[in-house]
Design a protein around this motif. Structure first.
Motif, mmCIF file in Angstrom:
data_model
loop_
_atom_site.group_PDB
_atom_site.id
_atom_site.type_symbol
_atom_site.label_atom_id
_atom_site.label_comp_id
_atom_site.label_asym_id
_atom_site.label_seq_id
_atom_site.Cartn_x
_atom_site.Cartn_y
_atom_site.Cartn_z
ATOM 1 N N ALA A 150 0.928 -1.271 0.177
ATOM 2 C CA ALA A 150 -0.105 0.118 0.177
ATOM 3 C C ALA A 150 0.774 1.177 0.139
ATOM 4 C CB ALA A 150 -0.958 0.059 1.349
ATOM 5 N N ILE A 151 0.495 2.210 -0.825
ATOM 6 C CA ILE A 151 1.697 3.370 -1.018
ATOM 7 C C ILE A 151 0.552 4.499 -0.814
ATOM 8 C CG2 ILE A 151 3.339 2.231 -2.429
ATOM 9 C CD1 ILE A 151 1.954 3.547 -4.893
ATOM 10 N N PHE A 152 -0.820 4.512 -0.706
ATOM 11 C CA PHE A 152 -1.707 5.659 -0.497
ATOM 12 C C PHE A 152 -2.996 5.042 0.031
ATOM 13 C CE2 PHE A 152 -2.726 4.680 -4.893
ATOM 14 C CZ PHE A 152 -4.293 4.881 -4.917
ATOM 15 N N GLY A 153 -3.981 5.993 0.307
ATOM 16 C CA GLY A 153 -5.182 5.627 0.892
ATOM 17 C C GLY A 153 -5.890 6.934 0.857
ATOM 18 N N HIS A 154 -7.525 6.451 0.779
ATOM 19 C CA HIS A 154 -8.408 7.231 0.617
ATOM 20 C C HIS A 154 -9.348 7.294 2.036
ATOM 21 C CE1 HIS A 154 -8.155 8.745 -3.311
ATOM 22 N NE2 HIS A 154 -8.068 7.338 -3.769
ATOM 23 N N PHE A 155 -9.158 8.276 2.957
ATOM 24 C CA PHE A 155 -9.529 8.010 4.462
ATOM 25 C C PHE A 155 -10.706 8.871 4.671
ATOM 26 C CE2 PHE A 155 -4.993 6.972 4.367
ATOM 27 C CZ PHE A 155 -4.943 5.795 4.971
ATOM 28 N N GLY A 156 -11.653 8.426 5.689
ATOM 29 C CA GLY A 156 -12.587 9.165 6.261
ATOM 30 C C GLY A 156 -13.214 8.197 7.135
ATOM 31 N N LEU A 157 -14.557 8.129 7.348
ATOM 32 C CA LEU A 157 -15.179 7.324 8.220
ATOM 33 C C LEU A 157 -16.667 6.614 7.810
ATOM 34 C CD1 LEU A 157 -17.963 9.278 9.155
ATOM 35 C CD2 LEU A 157 -16.208 10.274 10.565
ATOM 36 N N ASN A 158 -17.238 5.681 8.395
ATOM 37 C CA ASN A 158 -18.292 5.008 8.255
ATOM 38 C C ASN A 158 -19.319 5.327 9.131
ATOM 39 O OD1 ASN A 158 -17.029 3.793 5.942
ATOM 40 N ND2 ASN A 158 -16.925 1.652 6.754
ATOM 41 N N LEU A 159 -20.377 5.364 8.833
ATOM 42 C CA LEU A 159 -21.858 5.382 9.778
ATOM 43 C C LEU A 159 -22.412 4.120 9.652
ATOM 44 C CD1 LEU A 159 -22.967 9.103 9.481
ATOM 45 C CD2 LEU A 159 -21.473 8.116 11.120
ATOM 46 N N GLU A 160 -22.519 3.223 10.696
ATOM 47 C CA GLU A 160 -23.202 2.071 10.440
ATOM 48 C C GLU A 160 -24.177 1.756 11.468
ATOM 49 O OE1 GLU A 160 -20.046 -0.618 11.084
ATOM 50 O OE2 GLU A 160 -18.828 0.050 9.259
ATOM 51 N N GLY A 161 -25.190 0.888 11.228
ATOM 52 C CA GLY A 161 -26.434 0.692 12.007
ATOM 53 C C GLY A 161 -27.529 1.198 11.419
ATOM 54 N N ALA A 162 -28.593 1.738 12.203
ATOM 55 C CA ALA A 162 -29.875 1.967 11.600
ATOM 56 C C ALA A 162 -29.704 3.363 10.870
ATOM 57 C CB ALA A 162 -30.829 2.168 12.703
ATOM 58 N N ASN A 163 -30.687 3.251 10.084
ATOM 59 C CA ASN A 163 -30.785 4.674 8.993
ATOM 60 C C ASN A 163 -31.701 5.652 9.741
ATOM 61 O OD1 ASN A 163 -29.104 3.492 7.389
ATOM 62 N ND2 ASN A 163 -30.922 3.063 5.823
ATOM 63 N N GLY A 164 -31.227 6.904 9.295
ATOM 64 C CA GLY A 164 -32.260 7.969 9.904
ATOM 65 C C GLY A 164 -31.717 8.813 10.670
ATOM 66 N N GLY A 165 -30.783 8.669 11.513
ATOM 67 C CA GLY A 165 -30.045 9.375 12.134
ATOM 68 C C GLY A 165 -29.075 10.580 11.785
ATOM 69 N N ILE A 166 -29.410 11.806 12.401
ATOM 70 C CA ILE A 166 -28.285 13.072 11.915
ATOM 71 C C ILE A 166 -27.365 13.240 12.771
ATOM 72 C CG2 ILE A 166 -28.604 15.356 11.521
ATOM 73 C CD1 ILE A 166 -31.421 15.071 10.788
ATOM 74 N N VAL A 167 -26.002 13.306 12.196
ATOM 75 C CA VAL A 167 -25.172 13.529 12.830
ATOM 76 C C VAL A 167 -24.131 14.677 12.545
ATOM 77 C CG1 VAL A 167 -24.824 11.107 13.713
ATOM 78 C CG2 VAL A 167 -23.565 12.016 11.656
ATOM 79 N N ARG A 168 -23.471 15.249 13.273
ATOM 80 C CA ARG A 168 -22.397 16.396 12.945
ATOM 81 C C ARG A 168 -20.942 15.825 13.054
ATOM 82 N NH1 ARG A 168 -25.107 22.202 14.528
ATOM 83 N NH2 ARG A 168 -26.854 22.006 13.242
ATOM 84 N N ILE A 169 -20.155 16.269 12.190
ATOM 85 C CA ILE A 169 -18.857 15.708 11.890
ATOM 86 C C ILE A 169 -18.013 16.826 11.887
ATOM 87 C CG2 ILE A 169 -17.256 14.169 10.746
ATOM 88 C CD1 ILE A 169 -19.596 12.814 9.701
ATOM 89 N N ASP A 170 -17.011 16.882 12.905
ATOM 90 C CA ASP A 170 -16.024 18.014 12.871
ATOM 91 C C ASP A 170 -14.841 17.570 11.697
ATOM 92 O OD1 ASP A 170 -14.463 20.235 13.264
ATOM 93 O OD2 ASP A 170 -13.892 19.553 15.379
#
Length: 764
Positions: A150-170
């Motif tokens: 591996a020489i590079f990556g595309h990084f971030g995050l996953n939201l998993e579980g039930a749908n419909g929720g609203i989150v805020r991400i810094d």
């Protein structure tokens, strides 16, 4: 280490306020959908906890957020990806850092973890931090170990579980945390940073090679674990082993910067295996001429097949040395001597070194000692041809013509070089061979030149110290070594061990010490120098027997024995390796110099002698032999003479002695003080025309009076009237039953005293 600081590499992705068009709802690959103008995402410019942030509604089973830029992933560099998240309303999701691993050609690297630890949001408005560490190395604390591909990556995050929720991400942060994984800020390259895995299974050859290439003067660290290397590897950097390695026997590990046995022991975790691999590297490495054992003791549980440790080499002829260590034979049935009895045929007129029609030849090991009727000492199996049923010996047999049962004894050796067809210019320096009465020490290759053992101890060998089964002893050098017998407590008659044997020419034995073996050295071949050695073989038996310290097994030896301490043993000269032992137009027993030695014995029988010649065929004689400047002394009882002929098989032809010098020696508690030439003072008290001059037993080797160099009257020789006789006498040689007297014949009957200088030899 921080690449963002030292190399100016940008790991941190842009903030959300810069636009959502670089943030993907997929894996972050080019062409994937972004959150720009997405119905379920928006930038919130003012949040009480975050300031600007991304508000997102979860609408899929795994809601992804990936930075579309390529974050570089470097060997040895570890990145922490983290974000702060809080739930606003609806279902409470699970959040985790995630990424897509990219390799060369922007191809996905598969088989690696892509999701970090899961964090569950449990309440609204609570700020929760999620993070994961990603890197090439498989280290504790690394959540996403991606290996060296591996020489590079595309990084971030996953939201998993039930749908419909609203989150805020810094804003998502990516920072270099390599310093977390360094013991301290030292010059070390960890093989795990290049994809090595210490599970004993994965092939880490490429990872080790990559670490070595990147080290550039730094040390390589092999952490705890077992690292398998499937291929050969030469590391040009210094290596520190906290873990160990495994590799096939056929593959070589060369530690160029720390090429010593302690490093190999650290690498392989087993002393015996480490020595084998270090020796293999020694013969496959042009950078080092010697292997330093670092003073380490290697516990050995069975014979070390030296060629078997280097399967890619059947011969070797470049100078190599093993030095500064100890081999210690441990209890094991692997040391047990194997004995085989087989019927064979010997025909000296066809080939004096071959046994034919050998029954069960496949079972008889190369290197086995051969015994049977008419077989001399130290005869070994040099090679065998199973298909032809033939064994080639290291020496001819003196009286074994015909078919008989031979016994073959396979001794076991700490270091066995006999698997090499040829080994030259090899040395052992400062080594102790602790045989512990369990095994022998060294068996040489069947051919080769200049094997050297120096400043070493060969302690308590069960059977042999150094064994030559062929010509691997050509030019051998044994210098300043101690040979300590395992039979020290036995009386002479019970001893069977031999310190060393020789078959080829040009051997030098210098300044060694050997204690209570049956023989110190059995020397076939010729042109040897035996200088400054001390070998002793006595016991406490009154009038006890003694064995030979040196055995010379050729007629023409061209050998010098100088300045030795021959203690309670003797020099034996024999032709027991002559397939046709009768004299036949040869030099016969020739070219031996025994000078300036100390010969000492105690509590021996009167018939003991220090120099014994033992012909195995008729017609032999001495030819060019010098015995001068020696000190002969017997204690606790006198002996008859210092030299004798053993006539067990045959005697000498005294009529052919040539150029024998036996003079300038000193004798203490020796009855017959022999010399050649010998001066005999004869006094004739009555008038006689013939004076018979009798040297008694003082002619060396019981030889004949074959020449007179001078007759010198002491005072006047007078006749019956008292008148001085001025006539010259003549001599008649070989008078008496033993032919050891001479007659001095005058012109008339006279009386007086004369010195007569007798010789046992004639002109050259």
């Amino acid at each position: 280490m921080n690449k963002a600081i030292t190399d100016g590499i940008v790991f941190m992705p842009p903030v959300f306020s810069a636009g959502l068009n670089v943030w993907s709802s997929g894996d972050g690959r080019p062409g994937s959908a972004t959150y720009a103008n997405a119905p379920n995402a928006a930038f919130v410019p003012a949040d009480a906890d975050f300031g600007g942030c991304l508000e997102m509604q979860k609408t899929t089973a795994t809601q992804k957020l990936r930075y579309m830029g390529q974050t570089p992933l470097l060997p040895g560099c570890y990145l922490r990806v983290r974000a702060r998240v809080k739930a606003i309303s609806g279902s409470l999701p699970i959040v985790r850092i995630a990424g897509w691993a990219g390799g060369a050609g922007e191809v996905q690297v598969t088989g690696v973890p892509t999701r970090g630890p899961a964090v569950a949001l449990t309440s609204y408005g609570e700020v929760v931090e999620v993070s994961a560490i990603v890197g090439t190395g498989y280290r504790d604390g690394v959540d996403l170990p991606w290996g060296s591909a591996a020489i590079f990556g595309h990084f971030g995050l996953n939201l998993e579980g039930a749908n419909g929720g609203i989150v805020r991400i810094d804003d998502i942060e990516i920072e270099d945390v390599t310093s977390f994984f360094l013991r301290d800020m030292i010059n070390v390259v960890d093989v795990r940073d290049f994809g090595a895995v210490g599970n004993g299974v994965k092939n880490n050859t490429a990872a080790f090679a990559a670490a070595d290439a990147a080290a550039n003067g730094r040390r390589i660290l092999v952490p705890e674990g077992v690292y398998h290397l499937a291929g050969s590897l030469a590391l040009s950097s210094e290596v520190e082993f906290a873990g160990t390695v495994t590799m096939p026997t056929s593959q070589t590990l060369v530690l160029t910067k720390n090429f010593d046995l302690p490093s190999y022991i650290a690498a392989f975790g087993n002393e015996e295996l480490a020595f084998r691999k270090a020796f293999q590297a020694l013969l496959n490495n042009a950078d080092h001429e010697s292997l330093d054992m670092g003073g380490r003791k290697v516990s050995v549980t069975g014979p070390i097949d030296m060629q078997g440790a280097v399967p890619n080499r059947s011969s070797y002829a470049t100078r190599r040395v093993i030095r500064n260590g100890q081999f210690d034979a441990q209890p094991s049935s692997a040391w047990d001597t194997q004995t085989f009895v087989s019927q064979c045929t010997y025909d000296p007129s066809s080939d004096s070194r071959k046994l034919r029609n050998v029954a069960n030849i496949a079972n008889i090991p190369v290197g086995a000692l051969v015994a049977g009727n008419g077989v001399g000492r130290e005869v070994y199996v040099r090679s065998k041809n199973v298909g032809a049923g033939e064994i080639t010996l290291n020496a001819p047999l003196f009286d074994a013509a015909g078919t008989q049962n031979f016994t073959f004894k396979a001794f076991k050796y700490l270091l066995d070089f006999s698997g090499f067809s040829q080994l030259s210019k090899f040395g052992m320096q400062g080594i102790e061979f602790q045989c512990n009465s369990r095994c022998s020490a060294i068996r040489l290759a069947p051919s080769g030149i200049i094997f050297n053992v120096s400043d070493s101890f060969i302690s308590r060998p069960k059977d042999r110290g150094v064994t030559s089964i062929g010509g691997g002893c050509q030019g051998m050098l044994i210098d300043q070594c101690q040979f300590l017998s395992s039979e020290d407590a036995l009386n002479v008659a019970g001893r069977k061990s031999i310190a060393l044997n020789v078959n080829a020419n040009d051997v030098k034995l210098r300044n060694n010490r050997a204690t209570r073996f049956r023989h110190f050295a059995f020397l076939g071949g010729s042109n040897h120098i035996v200088l400054g050695n001390h070998f002793f073989q006595g016991d406490g038996v009154q009038n006890g027997t003694r064995t030979a310290g040196l055995v010379l097994a050729n007629t023409y030896v061209s050998t010098s024995i100088v300045g030795n301490y021959v203690d309670n043993c003797y020099i034996e000269w024999t032709n027991e390796r002559d397939a046709t032992p009768d004299y036949n137009s040869e030099f016969s027993f020739s070219a031996l110099s025994i000078t300036d030695n100390v010969f000492l014995s105690g509590d021996v029988a009167p018939w003991f002698s220090y120099i014994v010649v033992k012909p195995h065929g008729v017609g032999h004689f001495l030819n060019g032999v010098t015995v001068t400047g020696n000190k002969f002394r017997s204690t606790n009882g006198a002996i008859d003479r210092v030299e004798r002929v053993d006539t067990s098989f045959a005697g000498f032809d005294y009529s052919r002695f040539k150029d024998v010098q036996f003079n300038s020696n000193s004798f203490h508690a020796i009855e017959y003080q022999v010399a050649n030439p010998i001066r005999v003072r004869h006094t004739q008290s009555s008038d006689a025309k013939t004076w018979t001059v009798d040297p008694g037993e003082k002619l060396p080797f019981g030889a004949r009076a074959r020449a007179v160099d001078a007759v010198v009257p002491i005072g006047a020789v007078v006749n019956w009237t008292g008148a001085v006789n001025h006539g010259m006498p003549y001599v008649v040689l070989e008078r008496g039953s033993g032919r050891n007297k001479v007659d001095v014949v005058w012109q008339t009957a006279v009386r007086g005293t004369a010195d007569v200088l007798l010789r046992i030899d004639k002109d050259k």
